[in-house]
Design a protein around this motif. Structure first.
Motif, PDB file in Angstrom:
ATOM      1  N   GLU A 195      -0.121   7.316   3.880  1.00 54.69           N
ATOM      2  CA  GLU A 195       0.964   7.300   4.865  1.00 54.69           C
ATOM      3  C   GLU A 195       2.126   6.463   4.346  1.00 54.69           C
ATOM      4  O   GLU A 195       1.978   5.669   3.419  1.00 54.69           O
ATOM      5  CB  GLU A 195       0.471   6.751   6.205  1.00 54.69           C
ATOM      6  CG  GLU A 195      -0.102   5.349   6.145  1.00 54.69           C
ATOM      7  CD  GLU A 195      -0.693   4.902   7.469  1.00 54.69           C
ATOM      8  OE1 GLU A 195       0.046   4.878   8.473  1.00 54.69           O
ATOM      9  OE2 GLU A 195      -1.892   4.582   7.498  1.00 54.69           O
ATOM     10  N   THR A 196       3.278   6.652   4.986  1.00 57.25           N
ATOM     11  CA  THR A 196       4.445   5.864   4.602  1.00 57.25           C
ATOM     12  C   THR A 196       4.256   4.414   5.040  1.00 57.25           C
ATOM     13  O   THR A 196       3.387   4.102   5.860  1.00 57.25           O
ATOM     14  CB  THR A 196       5.721   6.437   5.250  1.00 57.25           C
ATOM     15  OG1 THR A 196       5.542   6.487   6.671  1.00 57.25           O
ATOM     16  CG2 THR A 196       6.006   7.837   4.723  1.00 57.25           C
ATOM     17  N   LEU A 197       5.091   3.534   4.509  1.00 51.66           N
ATOM     18  CA  LEU A 197       4.952   2.115   4.788  1.00 51.66           C
ATOM     19  C   LEU A 197       5.119   1.820   6.275  1.00 51.66           C
ATOM     20  O   LEU A 197       6.051   2.286   6.913  1.00 51.66           O
ATOM     21  CB  LEU A 197       5.992   1.327   3.988  1.00 51.66           C
ATOM     22  CG  LEU A 197       5.944  -0.193   4.156  1.00 51.66           C
ATOM     23  CD1 LEU A 197       4.628  -0.756   3.644  1.00 51.66           C
ATOM     24  CD2 LEU A 197       7.119  -0.846   3.437  1.00 51.66           C
ATOM     25  N   SER A 198       4.199   1.025   6.786  1.00 52.57           N
ATOM     26  CA  SER A 198       4.230   0.625   8.188  1.00 52.57           C
ATOM     27  C   SER A 198       3.989  -0.875   8.284  1.00 52.57           C
ATOM     28  O   SER A 198       3.188  -1.436   7.531  1.00 52.57           O
ATOM     29  CB  SER A 198       3.150   1.375   8.976  1.00 52.57           C
ATOM     30  OG  SER A 198       2.985   0.822  10.265  1.00 52.57           O
ATOM     31  N   ALA A 199       4.660  -1.510   9.234  1.00 51.96           N
ATOM     32  CA  ALA A 199       4.462  -2.950   9.438  1.00 51.96           C
ATOM     33  C   ALA A 199       3.168  -3.257  10.172  1.00 51.96           C
ATOM     34  O   ALA A 199       2.710  -4.396  10.177  1.00 51.96           O
ATOM     35  CB  ALA A 199       5.642  -3.541  10.215  1.00 51.96           C
ATOM     36  N   ARG A 200       2.555  -2.236  10.793  1.00 57.23           N
ATOM     37  CA  ARG A 200       1.422  -2.521  11.683  1.00 57.23           C
ATOM     38  C   ARG A 200       0.206  -3.081  10.953  1.00 57.23           C
ATOM     39  O   ARG A 200      -0.542  -3.870  11.519  1.00 57.23           O
ATOM     40  CB  ARG A 200       1.033  -1.287  12.482  1.00 57.23           C
ATOM     41  CG  ARG A 200       0.428  -0.138  11.692  1.00 57.23           C
ATOM     42  CD  ARG A 200       0.258   1.084  12.592  1.00 57.23           C
ATOM     43  NE  ARG A 200      -0.272   2.226  11.890  1.00 57.23           N
ATOM     44  CZ  ARG A 200      -1.563   2.517  11.803  1.00 57.23           C
ATOM     45  NH1 ARG A 200      -2.457   1.724  12.374  1.00 57.23           N
ATOM     46  NH2 ARG A 200      -1.975   3.585  11.154  1.00 57.23           N
ATOM     47  N   TYR A 201      -0.009  -2.705   9.697  1.00 57.99           N
ATOM     48  CA  TYR A 201      -1.151  -3.256   8.961  1.00 57.99           C
ATOM     49  C   TYR A 201      -0.960  -4.742   8.694  1.00 57.99           C
ATOM     50  O   TYR A 201      -1.905  -5.526   8.756  1.00 57.99           O
ATOM     51  CB  TYR A 201      -1.353  -2.488   7.651  1.00 57.99           C
ATOM     52  CG  TYR A 201      -1.780  -1.062   7.867  1.00 57.99           C
ATOM     53  CD1 TYR A 201      -3.100  -0.751   8.187  1.00 57.99           C
ATOM     54  CD2 TYR A 201      -0.854  -0.021   7.789  1.00 57.99           C
ATOM     55  CE1 TYR A 201      -3.490   0.566   8.407  1.00 57.99           C
ATOM     56  CE2 TYR A 201      -1.234   1.293   8.013  1.00 57.99           C
ATOM     57  CZ  TYR A 201      -2.552   1.576   8.323  1.00 57.99           C
ATOM     58  OH  TYR A 201      -2.931   2.881   8.554  1.00 57.99           O
ATOM     59  N   PHE A 202       0.278  -5.113   8.399  1.00 57.88           N
ATOM     60  CA  PHE A 202       0.574  -6.512   8.136  1.00 57.88           C
ATOM     61  C   PHE A 202       0.484  -7.348   9.416  1.00 57.88           C
ATOM     62  O   PHE A 202      -0.118  -8.431   9.426  1.00 57.88           O
ATOM     63  CB  PHE A 202       1.966  -6.645   7.510  1.00 57.88           C
ATOM     64  CG  PHE A 202       2.351  -8.052   7.162  1.00 57.88           C
ATOM     65  CD1 PHE A 202       1.611  -8.791   6.248  1.00 57.88           C
ATOM     66  CD2 PHE A 202       3.460  -8.650   7.750  1.00 57.88           C
ATOM     67  CE1 PHE A 202       1.962 -10.097   5.924  1.00 57.88           C
ATOM     68  CE2 PHE A 202       3.827  -9.947   7.436  1.00 57.88           C
ATOM     69  CZ  PHE A 202       3.075 -10.668   6.523  1.00 57.88           C
ATOM     70  N   THR A 203       1.068  -6.854  10.493  1.00 60.17           N
ATOM     71  CA  THR A 203       1.019  -7.619  11.740  1.00 60.17           C
ATOM     72  C   THR A 203      -0.420  -7.726  12.252  1.00 60.17           C
ATOM     73  O   THR A 203      -0.812  -8.775  12.775  1.00 60.17           O
ATOM     74  CB  THR A 203       1.925  -6.994  12.814  1.00 60.17           C
ATOM     75  OG1 THR A 203       1.558  -5.627  13.031  1.00 60.17           O
ATOM     76  CG2 THR A 203       3.388  -7.065  12.388  1.00 60.17           C
TER      77      THR A 203
END
Length: 495
Positions: A477-485
């Motif tokens: 998948e494209t980059l998402s902030a949700r994995y980091f948060t």
């Protein structure tokens, strides 16, 4: 025939790149103070020589002719990336490159001296010269590449990344962090109230720390026959894939900052050491970009080095070298310590992105002309107050003079740090989906599965894909902030 000419040219360019990389690493670690002016002249001349050879007019004809030759898939991909690099390199005249290289090196050398003196007034004219040249560079690149000026600068560090894509992600992340930092600090206070922090001894000889760092480097996969560890004012990973130069800096009062610095730079080094050697003299064989590079360094430092399961294995190794008896309950509060601070490189993984977003926002204003160099200190202080509740008023050394990037002219680089943190978290999630036992592996000091996954999905791909494409292919998948948060919530939030 034309592809063969490009192949031969690649070897010549690689030799000059090699020389510049080693001279740069030496300048930051071993060069005598008085050697700065001549070193700047030498590197400027080599940079000009490299630029002239890499932008020779006949290369355009070779690229076009090679496109008509019978090439295999790898050769076609290599040619495509060579064409992209040539377009970027020919944006700037060689004379401009020499002038800019000299200005950057002299500014960086001044910065090393004047930061220690907190002397912004003396440093400002030098930085103004650098920023003026950066604006010229951005305009030339934007005109040639058909991009927004700041996007044109970012393209040099992260091909394919654009402000229009990054801004919404950073706005979301900034909003989350401004609320989450107080929560993480409150959780930390509650835990420390139940179990006070066990102080470190504060007596860590540099040589013992160095031996520990070398042991950790080797354990996670660093090839010590093709790299080394030194000391520098600012930790970095330099050199070339066959001779990677990484550095850290030591404090005898504590050891974690140096150790985490070593792990961080080792992450960079592993990427360099595992790039496809057969394409080393082509742009195709180079690391994709700085956010991908940061994802590799932050993967080692954060996803591995601050993972509690890693410390099940690492704690006895640390005790062996430093001679202290700690439990997991003793060490993890140090490893996971959260604190509002002024210094980016010393920041924890919760507050760090706010340091980066601050710089990302300011340097866009600098490039566009909305902000002038003279106004940086006030703008910096205002954002630090807003994002972290701290002031840098009058404290230039710990404010806008703390990083080497702007003195060195590296505008468009800063977003890669936080993009890399998000990428690392997303890669870790993808890795765990394929290898559910990875935490158990870490607890036993086994890094083969981790490195095999990164070799397959990141390292071996080199510059085959744009930054966004590489990320999507690696993780699905494209980059998402949700994995980091989510990573931050699990490690530092209320459970």
């Amino acid at each position: 025939m034309s592809f063969a000419r490009l192949n031969e040219l690649g070897h010549k360019l690689e030799a000059l790149e090699h020389a510049l990389s080693i001279l740069g690493a030496d300048e930051a670690t071993h060069m005598a103070v008085g050697g700065g002016e001549k070193r700047a002249e030498a590197m400027a001349s080599l940079a000009g020589m490299l630029h002239r050879q890499a932008t020779a007019p006949e290369i355009a004809d070779w690229i076009e002719a090679a496109g008509a030759e019978d090439l295999n898939d790898d050769q076609q991909t290599a040619l495509r990336e060579f064409r992209r690099q040539y377009a970027n390199l020919t944006c700037l005249p060689a004379e401009f490159v020499e002038k800019q290289t000299t200005a950057r090196m002299r500014s960086e050398q001044l910065w090393r001296d004047l930061r220690a003196k907190n002397d912004w007034a003396s440093f400002q004219p030098s930085l103004e010269n650098v920023v003026s040249l950066v604006r010229e560079e951005a305009a030339m690149r934007a005109d040639r590449l058909g991009l927004h000026p700041y996007d044109a600068l970012m393209e040099q560090y992260d091909p394919g990344n654009r402000v229009a894509d990054i801004d919404p992600v950073f706005v979301e992340l900034k909003g989350f962090l401004k609320k989450f930092v107080p929560e993480a600090l409150a959780v930390q206070d509650e835990r420390l109230a139940k179990r006070p922090l066990k102080p470190l001894s504060g007596n860590y000889a540099i040589e013992k720390q160095r031996e520990l760092g070398l042991a950790m480097m080797a354990a996670v996969g660093f090839d010590l026959t093709h790299g080394s560890l030194s000391v520098s004012h600012h930790p970095f990973c330099g050199g070339v894939p066959t001779d990677v130069r990484i550095t850290t800096r030591y404090k005898t009062g504590e050891f974690l900052s140096a150790l985490m610095g070593v792990l961080h730079e080792t992450g960079h080094a592993l990427y360099e050491q595992n790039l496809p050697a057969e394409w080393a003299h082509w742009p195709l064989g180079k690391a994709r970009g700085m956010s991908v590079h940061e994802s590799q360094s932050l993967f080692v430092e954060k996803q591995l080095g601050r993972n509690p399961t890693f410390w099940t294995w690492a704690l006895p190794v640390v005790e062996k070298h430093l001679g202290e008896d700690w439990s997991m309950e003793d060490i993890l509060p140090h490893v996971h310590h959260v604190e509002r601070g002024l210094i980016r490189v010393d920041a924890d993984e919760v507050t760090y992105p706010l340091h980066v977003i601050l710089r990302y926002e300011l340097e866009q204003e600098l490039v566009s002309g909305q902000l002038e160099v003279a106004d940086i200190p006030d703008a910096w202080d205002a954002k630090m107050r807003d994002y972290l509740g701290l002031s840098t008023e009058g404290n230039f050394a710990d404010g806008p003079m703390q990083d080497v990037h702007w003195p060195g002219g590296a505008f468009g680089y800063f977003p890669s740090y936080t993009l890399g943190a998000m990428m690392a978290a997303q890669q870790w999630s993808a890795l765990k989906r394929e290898h559910a036992s990875v935490d158990d592996d870490l607890s036993k000091g086994r890094f083969d599965a981790v490195n095999d996954w990164r070799q397959t999905h990141i390292w071996s791909q080199a510059s085959r894909w744009s930054t966004p494409e590489l990320m999507e292919r690696a993780t699905g998948e494209t980059l998402s902030a949700r994995y980091f948060t989510e990573h931050l919530r699990q490690r530092y939030g209320r459970q």
